[in-house]
Scaffold this active site. Structure first.
Site, PDB file in Angstrom:
ATOM      1  CB  THR A  13      80.349  39.010  48.416  1.00 49.85           C
ATOM      2  OG1 THR A  13      80.264  40.551  48.902  1.00 49.85           O
ATOM      3  CG2 THR A  13      81.580  38.874  47.915  1.00 49.85           C
ATOM      4  NE  ARG A  15      70.062  38.668  52.323  1.00 52.73           N
ATOM      5  CZ  ARG A  15      70.308  39.714  52.690  1.00 52.73           C
ATOM      6  NH1 ARG A  15      71.445  39.769  53.712  1.00 52.73           N
ATOM      7  NH2 ARG A  15      69.694  40.721  52.251  1.00 52.73           N
ATOM      8  N   GLY A 100      67.797  43.473  38.418  1.00 54.97           N
ATOM      9  CA  GLY A 100      66.828  43.130  39.364  1.00 54.97           C
ATOM     10  C   GLY A 100      66.741  44.125  40.392  1.00 54.97           C
ATOM     11  CG  HIS A 157      60.609  42.099  51.083  1.00 50.96           C
ATOM     12  ND1 HIS A 157      59.527  42.517  50.346  1.00 50.96           N
ATOM     13  CD2 HIS A 157      61.035  41.463  49.793  1.00 50.96           C
ATOM     14  CE1 HIS A 157      59.418  42.277  49.380  1.00 50.96           C
ATOM     15  NE2 HIS A 157      60.401  41.485  48.644  1.00 50.96           N
ATOM     16  CE  LYS A 161      62.150  45.401  48.807  1.00 51.26           C
ATOM     17  NZ  LYS A 161      63.182  45.180  47.861  1.00 51.26           N
ATOM     18  N   GLY A 167      59.752  46.908  45.069  1.00 49.50           N
ATOM     19  CA  GLY A 167      59.728  47.154  43.782  1.00 49.50           C
ATOM     20  C   GLY A 167      58.462  46.259  43.225  1.00 49.50           C
ATOM     21  CB  THR A 168      57.424  42.668  43.845  1.00 51.32           C
ATOM     22  OG1 THR A 168      58.866  42.507  43.569  1.00 51.32           O
ATOM     23  CG2 THR A 168      56.481  41.759  43.339  1.00 51.32           C
TER      24      THR A 168
END
Length: 269
Positions: A13, A15, A100, A157, A161, A167-168
Site C-alpha cells: 500500500t 508508494r 530493494g 530524497h 525517507k 543506500g544508493t
C-alpha cells in the site's frame, strides 16, 4: 509463451508498493500472486489493485505464509526489520526474494547472505537500470581520476525517507573507494560543521538533502584543478525501480540459490 512469474509484493500500500503492483499487472509474463501489508493496515482484506479502480483477485493480507502461499517471488522495498521477517519465511517456503530495502546493519546483511545458500536473492540499494549503469561509469571514472581529484557525493530524497545517506549514495561511495583501493569505512566523511581544517584528499565526502517529493537524485563530483567532472542520475518516477525489479525477477527464474546484485541482472560484471 513462457510460464508466468508469480510475484508477491511487500508493503503493497506504499508508494513503491503501488508502483510495483501496477508494473506486475501490466507485464505479460508476470502475475500478482500475493500482497502483504503491516498488521492493522486499513487495506487488509481489500483487493490489492483497488487503488487502480480494478480487481486483481488478490487480497491484501498481513499473514506472511498465507500471503506467500501462491508466490514464487517476493519483491520487498520495506524497512530492514520487515525485510528480515520476510526473509525468514521466504527461506522456509523456498520463495525467491528481490530486496530493494536499504539501511541494513552488517549483521542483517550477514543473515541475508546466509539465507542465499537456500534461496536465490537479488539485493541492490537501487533497482534502477540507469543507476546501475552509472555505478559502472563511476568505477571507470575513479580509476582514471585517481590522482589530483577530490570526490564528493550529494544525494536528495523526499521528506519521508528515514535513512541517510541513501543506500544508493553509499553504494556509489563503495564503488569509487574500491576502484581507488580504499576502504569506505575509513575514508568516508558524512558531515562537516565548524572549523574542520583543510580537506583531507584521501576522503570521500557525503552530503544529504531531504525534502518535498524528490524521488531520488545522486551526483558524484570529481573536483580537480581547473575542472570538475559530475556524474549525475535523477529519478523522476519510481517506475524505473519497478521495471528494474521485474528484470531481477526474470533473472532469478534460473538460479535456485545465491546472492546477486543488479550488475548480475544486467550483465555488467
Amino acid at each position: 509463451m513462457s510460464a508466468m512469474h508469480k510475484i508477491a509484493v511487500a508493503g503493497c500500500t506504499g508508494r513503491m508498493g503501488h508502483m510495483l503492483i501496477e508494473a506486475v499487472l501490466a507485464a505479460d509474463d508476470c502475475q500478482l500472486a500475493g500482497a502483504l501489508d503491516r498488521e492493522g493496515s486499513p487495506a487488509l482484506g481489500v483487493d490489492a489493485s483497488a487503488f487502480l479502480g480494478k480487481s486483481s483477485g488478490v487480497i491484501t493480507q498481513s499473514e506472511l505464509r498465507a500471503g506467500l502461499s501462491n508466490a514464487e517471488y517476493l519483491i520487498d522495498f520495506t524497512r530492514p526489520e520487515g525485510t528480515m521477517a520476510h526473509l525468514a519465511v521466504c527461506r522456509e517456503l523456498g520463495v525467491k526474494l528481490i530486496i530493494g530495502t536499504t539501511g541494513f546493519s552488517p549483521e542483517q546483511k550477514a543473515e541475508i547472505e546466509a539465507a542465499s545458500k537456500d534461496i536465490a536473492i537479488v539485493m541492490a540499494p537501487n533497482m534502477s537500470v540507469g543507476v546501475n549503469v552509472v555505478l559502472r561509469l563511476l568505477d571507470m571514472a575513479a580509476r582514471a581520476l585517481s590522482q589530483g581529484y577530490d570526490i564528493e557525493i550529494v544525494e536528495a530524497h523526499h521528506r519521508h525517507k528515514v535513512d541517510a545517506p541513501s543506500g544508493t549514495a553509499l553504494k556509489m561511495g563503495e564503488v569509487v573507494a574500491d576502484a581507488l583501493g580504499r576502504d569506505l569505512k575509513a575514508c568516508a566523511v558524512y558531515g562537516r560543521e565548524g572549523v574542520t581544517g583543510e580537506r583531507d584528499p584521501s576522503t570521500i565526502g557525503f552530503a544529504t538533502v531531504r525534502g518535498g517529493d524528490v524521488v531520488g537524485d545522486h551526483t558524484v563530483m570529481f573536483m580537480g584543478t581547473g575542472e570538475r567532472i559530475e556524474v549525475t542520475h535523477k529519478s523522476s518516477s519510481r517506475a524505473t525501480y519497478a521495471q528494474g525489479s521485474l528484470r531481477a525477477v526474470r533473472f532469478l527464474a534460473t538460479p535456485s540459490s545465491g546472492l546477486y546484485g543488479m550488475d548480475d541482472v544486467l550483465g555488467l560484471r
